[in-house]
Design an enzyme around this catalytic site. Structure first.
Site, PDB file in Angstrom:
ATOM      1  N   LYS A   1      35.804  27.476 -54.303  1.00  0.00           N
ATOM      2  CA  LYS A   1      34.905  26.972 -53.274  1.00  0.00           C
ATOM      3  C   LYS A   1      33.480  27.476 -53.517  1.00  0.00           C
ATOM      4  CE  LYS A   1      38.380  26.977 -49.559  1.00  0.00           C
ATOM      5  NZ  LYS A   1      38.303  25.554 -49.163  1.00  0.00           N
TER       6      LYS A   1
ATOM      7  N   ARG B   1      48.833  22.122 -48.260  1.00  0.00           N
ATOM      8  CA  ARG B   1      49.903  21.103 -48.223  1.00  0.00           C
ATOM      9  C   ARG B   1      51.049  21.478 -49.161  1.00  0.00           C
ATOM     10  NH1 ARG B   1      45.560  16.761 -49.882  1.00  0.00           N
ATOM     11  NH2 ARG B   1      44.389  18.316 -48.692  1.00  0.00           N
TER      12      ARG B   1
END
Length: 497
Positions: A275, A349
């Site tokens: 990130k 996920r």
């Protein structure tokens, strides 16, 4: 320092000293008990001077009122009858806590002139006081002057009612829910160097004091179960993963449980798909879904809910180590389905895929609801006011939406469909873990749906509501504890025997 104020209930009697809060409806009418606190009529002049008319959330304060030994009288407007739903009573409690800071003892006279506040409403006021009084400052060696002098956590609130016993009984349930919210907030607010996967699992184990059965799975058990998706996320960190399984058996012996599943990425660097540095410190809150699951399990156990419930949280850290998984890697999930990892920052996920399959396979629940700070895309779509709701079952989705309207923890249903499903197909494996920027929240939900079979399921994307959400009447904290009150209400209204 405790995390919250204390709240108790007593029969109505005009207080002789300390601070008093009067709840006044629109129009400014005082009840008989409230008038007794103001023998010299100081409030009439104060109302006129401040143009106070009892509108919801408005406040008028009189210090050292004439003809009384009270320190101060704080009047909180509660608006009209139409203004007062369950969320409003919570906010009233928040206004009380916010305006009574600095007082050692506060009496709240709640016999509103145009309506009798019942035990549930008074309990909601008490919950609002507790939630607003929360402050996370455990790592400050020197407290701020404002906190040190006027911290509502130091205040003892006594709510005066005609039926104090009934209100106290109702509050006992509300208090358990409030403590579940505070637990969730504490977990999200903790820095990642303190709260790793092992430490988080230990926090879940503390629920055993309330009668919750807790089981912890280590990396060894996960490998044996074939949880390649979850383990792939964890492999870049020196901190080992954990799964905490919490069981509350408050319903009938053979009744199927309801199940809550939480993403617990204790810190998310993004892995190899790292990130940007700006704002990465907020990724300590990427376990907000798991925190909510622990919080709701606390709430259900504390109020002795007549339901069987399962809480499962997957606890990992996503780091860019030399052993971290790479974009392009293919992992095999517990379900046997293979996943091409296109982006290592779409890791939540992967964790949930194995948790959902495990939960469904082992417990065969009535439904599964997973909570996750899953996508930034849901913030673009809904901002910070609603969580994203995705579901394969209309009844479950409608019940969640209704519970959200009652509690103020609102959700908004977004679509699922085969057209979106195609976006996560890949020629290299059964699926890939991201479909790109377009419909990012939806494709994440489509991915999860592949691991729930036909079990009623809902996915709540709480990225915009669990952390960094706007301050409100009942929360001044960076972490909100979103989801605890929502799910507790869902169980209470529809799934208790």
């Amino acid at each position: 320092m405790t995390d919250r104020a204390s709240v108790s209930f007593e029969k109505i009697a005009a207080p002789k000293k300390g601070s008093v809060v009067l709840l006044v409806p629109e129009g400014g009418a005082l009840s008989k008990a409230q008038k007794a606190c103001d023998p010299a009529g100081a409030l009439k002049r104060a109302f006129a001077a401040a143009d106070f008319k009892g509108k919801f959330g408005s406040v008028c304060e009189v210090l050292a009122p004439e003809g009384s030994d009270l320190d101060r009288i704080i009047v909180v407007g509660v608006g009209s009858k139409e203004d007062r739903n369950e969320e409003a009573w919570l906010k009233i409690g928040g206004h009380i806590a916010a305006n009574a800071k600095g007082a050692k003892n506060v009496s709240v006279i709640a016999d509103i002139d145009d309506v009798d506040a019942g035990s549930e409403e008074l309990a909601a006021i008490g919950m609002g006081i507790i939630l607003r009084s929360y402050v996370f400052d455990k790592y400050k060696t020197k407290k701020d002057d404002d906190n040190g002098k006027s911290d509502a956590r130091k205040t003892a609130f006594t709510i005066l009612s005609d039926d104090a016993d009934a209100a106290a009984k109702a509050f006992k349930r509300a208090e358990g829910i409030a403590d579940g919210v505070i637990l969730a907030r504490n977990l999200v607010n903790e820095p990642a160097n303190v709260l790793g996967p092992v430490e988080f699992a230990q926090k879940a184990e503390e629920l055993e004091k309330l009668g919750v059965e807790v089981e912890i799975l280590t990396e060894k058990e996960m490998k044996k179960l074939g949880m390649g998706a979850l383990l792939g996320v964890a492999q870049g960190s020196v901190r080992p993963p954990r799964i905490a399984i919490m069981k509350w058996n408050g319903g009938k012996k053979k009744e199927k449980p309801v199940a809550f599943v939480g993403k617990g990425v204790v810190f998310d660097t993004g892995g190899i798909s790292i990130k940007p540095a700006g704002g990465m410190e907020d990724m300590k809150g990427d376990m907000g879904g798991a925190a909510a699951v622990v919080g709701v399990m606390h709430a259900l156990a504390a109020r002795k809910a007549h339901a069987n419930a399962i809480g499962i949280i997957g606890l990992v850290e996503n780091m860019p180590d030399g052993n971290a998984q790479r974009p392009g890697d293919i992992v095999t999930s517990m379900s046997g389905q293979t996943i091409e990892v296109i982006n290592t920052d779409a890791e939540g996920r992967l964790v949930l895929a194995d948790l959902l399959w495990y939960c469904n396979d082992r417990f065969e629940p009535k439904f599964m609801i997973n909570l996750a700070t899953l996508t930034g895309a849901v913030i673009i779509a809904l901002g910070n006011d609603h969580a994203g709701l995705f579901s394969n079952n209309d009844e479950l989705a409608e019940r969640l939406s209704a519970s959200g309207e009652v509690t103020g923890e609102k959700v908004w249903r977004l679509p699922l469909g085969k057209a979106y499903d195609k976006l996560i197909d890949t020629k290299n494996a059964d699926m890939k873990n991201t479909g790109g920027r377009a419909a990012g929240s939806i494709t994440a939900a489509q991915f999860l749906q592949r691991f729930v079979k036909d079990t009623p399921w809902a996915h709540l994307d709480v990225a915009g509501t669990a952390m960094g959400s706007p301050k409100s009447e009942i929360n001044e904290s960076w972490a909100s504890g979103f989801g605890v009150r929502l799910l507790d209400r869902l169980v209470a209204d529809h799934y208790e025997s």
